[in-house]
Design an enzyme around this catalytic site. Structure first.
Site, PDB file in Angstrom:
ATOM      1  N   GLY A 183       0.773  -1.294  -0.062  1.00 43.40           N
ATOM      2  CA  GLY A 183       0.180   0.194  -0.151  1.00 43.40           C
ATOM      3  C   GLY A 183       0.942   1.378  -0.001  1.00 43.40           C
ATOM      4  O   GLY A 183       1.474   1.429   0.932  1.00 43.40           O
ATOM      5  N   ILE A 187       0.077   6.671   4.526  1.00 43.12           N
ATOM      6  CA  ILE A 187       0.738   6.054   5.968  1.00 43.12           C
ATOM      7  C   ILE A 187       1.900   4.822   5.296  1.00 43.12           C
ATOM      8  O   ILE A 187       3.117   5.073   6.000  1.00 43.12           O
ATOM      9  CB  ILE A 187      -0.370   5.361   6.493  1.00 43.12           C
ATOM     10  N   VAL A 271      -3.135  -0.399   3.362  1.00 43.83           N
ATOM     11  CA  VAL A 271      -3.906  -0.170   2.147  1.00 43.83           C
ATOM     12  C   VAL A 271      -5.264   0.519   2.549  1.00 43.83           C
ATOM     13  O   VAL A 271      -6.153   0.749   1.786  1.00 43.83           O
ATOM     14  CB  VAL A 271      -4.460  -1.718   1.549  1.00 43.83           C
ATOM     15  N   HIS A 444      11.931  37.535   4.453  1.00 39.51           N
ATOM     16  CA  HIS A 444      12.892  37.144   3.573  1.00 39.51           C
ATOM     17  C   HIS A 444      14.196  36.760   4.647  1.00 39.51           C
ATOM     18  O   HIS A 444      14.596  37.453   5.378  1.00 39.51           O
ATOM     19  CB  HIS A 444      13.398  37.961   2.663  1.00 39.51           C
TER      20      HIS A 444
END
Length: 465
Positions: A183, A187, A271, A444
């Site tokens: 998967g 995660i 998954v 910046h």
């Protein structure tokens, strides 16, 4: 059996549930919250918080290893670092315990009664809670269902033995020598990256054509490049068939039907997650479903009067901060406020390396909704702060309507970019136009300048590219 009555009963003390309870207590509602685990739910105990702790620890270890082999900032040298993963896990557990105690204290301060045990509905206004100290019945005027979600288990790879879920992965004694992640969603990629940096040989097996399939290819490209640089093998359009052989190799089928065996010490199955809609007496209630989720309206009301549902159990996105916002809103509604749910400005973050942030509509989603757009993209290769961090991979992208320049979505990929998610979400929540972002003075040197520069680019007058 001890009976309790209250104005608001919350089932589940995860991010949505405990926020609902705390806010209700602050508003003066007599509130009870029930859970059979420590407060914080999956996110705090076995999800968001512990995973980010291990991701950070792996990052630190990896940077030391890079310095030891002379691949860090020129001029920096270090000796080969050591790694005691069990100590790292103990540190992670300490963070979790500290936050558990913090949530418990917040509930107490809000005068919320915390009941430990497993709740089961008897009817729409009454639950029975079974815990270590016995059984008690709680009657409530209003109920919030916040039962969350659980990992999806593959029939071909049931959890047990070397096949683990993300929960077990967060408590391993040591990084596995060979880890296969089944998967390639957020995660799996997050944890796969962490274990690769901690020294594991990682292979990711994903059934679709790309890892992180919920994100567009432009955002995923820098993440995949980084994974490959870390030595992670990525198999897409590949299906995990199950364990085979005496050694328990993972059998994988490719898109062309070819089969391959992957040696693995652990197989991490990630998954997806499914809403937890069983085990708490749903059959005793008259609730409508929306696919696997409880159906709710824009006030998070279910089909039963006085019964609300929030968080993972009532729909996408299945994110902790979405549940928290719903919990706060429902508490206000029960207290008498008139509010409605709007999910247009919910940021989603993938804590990969580099990180991904999205909020609002992607260019593809905006097009599908019929919008003509202006798109501005600013690469971090032109950002001074990114260069000084030695991480100039990634970019910031702004999507706006072509006619009135209303910002529809913001996406970014870059090292540490998750910290810009608040600025992105605020811009959408406030209804900002490109001119608003371009006209805001950004400090910046910061990576945040990329946000302003992307707006300049969309307006047709980029400054630094």
């Amino acid at each position: 059996m001890t009976d309790i009555s209250c104005q608001l009963l919350v089932i589940g003390a995860g991010p949505g549930g405990y926020v609902a309870a705390i806010r209700a207590g602050q508003l003066g509602l007599d509130t009870v919250i029930v859970d059979d685990r420590k407060p914080g739910g999956t996110c705090l105990n076995i999800g968001c918080i512990p995973s980010k702790a291990l991701i950070h620890a792996a990052d630190e270890y990896f940077l030391l290893r890079e310095a030891a082999r002379g691949a860090a900032i020129p001029g920096i040298r270090a000796t080969e670092p050591g790694l005691d993963w069990s100590e790292v896990v103990d540190w992670k557990d300490g963070i979790v315990n500290r936050l558990n105690n913090g949530v418990t204290g917040l509930l107490k301060r809000a005068k919320v009664k915390l009941v430990s045990g497993r709740a089961r509905f008897l009817d729409g206004k009454t639950v029975e809670v079974t815990g270590e100290t016995g059984t008690q019945r709680i009657a409530a005027e209003n109920v919030v269902i916040a039962t969350g979600s659980v990992p999806v288990e593959l029939p071909s790879l049931p959890f047990g033995g070397k096949v683990i879920s993300s929960a077990e992965a967060l408590s391993l004694d040591a990084p596995p020598e060979r880890l296969v992640v089944v998967g390639g969603g957020y995660i799996g990629v997050e944890l796969g990256t962490a274990f690769a940096k901690a020294g594991s040989k990682v292979t990711i097996v994903e059934a679709t054509a790309q890892i992180l399939p919920l994100y567009d290819a432009e955002l995923v490209r820098p993440v995949r490049a980084r994974l490959e640089a870390l030595g992670v093998e990525i198999l897409t359009e590949a299906k995990a068939m199950g364990l085979a052989g005496e050694g328990g190799d993972l059998l994988v089928e490719g898109a062309d039907g070819s089969e391959r065996r992957l040696a693995a010490d652990q197989v991490l199955v990630t998954v997806g997650r499914r809403p937890l809609t069983d085990g708490w007496g749903r059959e005793e209630l008259v609730l409508e479903m929306d696919g696997p989720f409880l159906r709710v309206d824009e006030q998070r009301r279910t089909a039963m009067r006085g019964v609300y549902a929030i968080g993972d159990v009532c729909g996408e996105p299945m994110l902790a901060h979405k549940a928290m916002a719903e919990g706060e809103m429902v508490a206000e509604i029960v207290a008498g406020a008139r509010l409605a749910w709007d999910k247009r400005a919910i940021p989603a973050i993938c804590f990969t390396d580099p990180e991904i942030v999205t909020v609002g509509l992607s260019p593809q989603e905006a097009k599908r909704q019929g919008h003509e757009t202006k798109i501005g993209l600013f690469p971090f290769q032109a950002n001074g702060r990114a260069m000084t961090l030695a991480r100039d991979d990634g970019f910031v992208r702004v999507v706006a309507r072509a006619d009135n320049h209303l910002v529809l979505g913001i996406q970014a990929v870059g090292a540490g970019i998750s910290e810009l998610s608040a600025a992105f979400a605020l811009a959408l929540e406030m209804g900002a136009c490109l001119e608003d972002i371009a006209g805001t003075i950004h400090a910046h040197p910061t990576q945040g300048e990329g946000f302003q520069e992307a707006a300049f680019k969309a307006l047709g007058h980029a400054i630094h590219i």
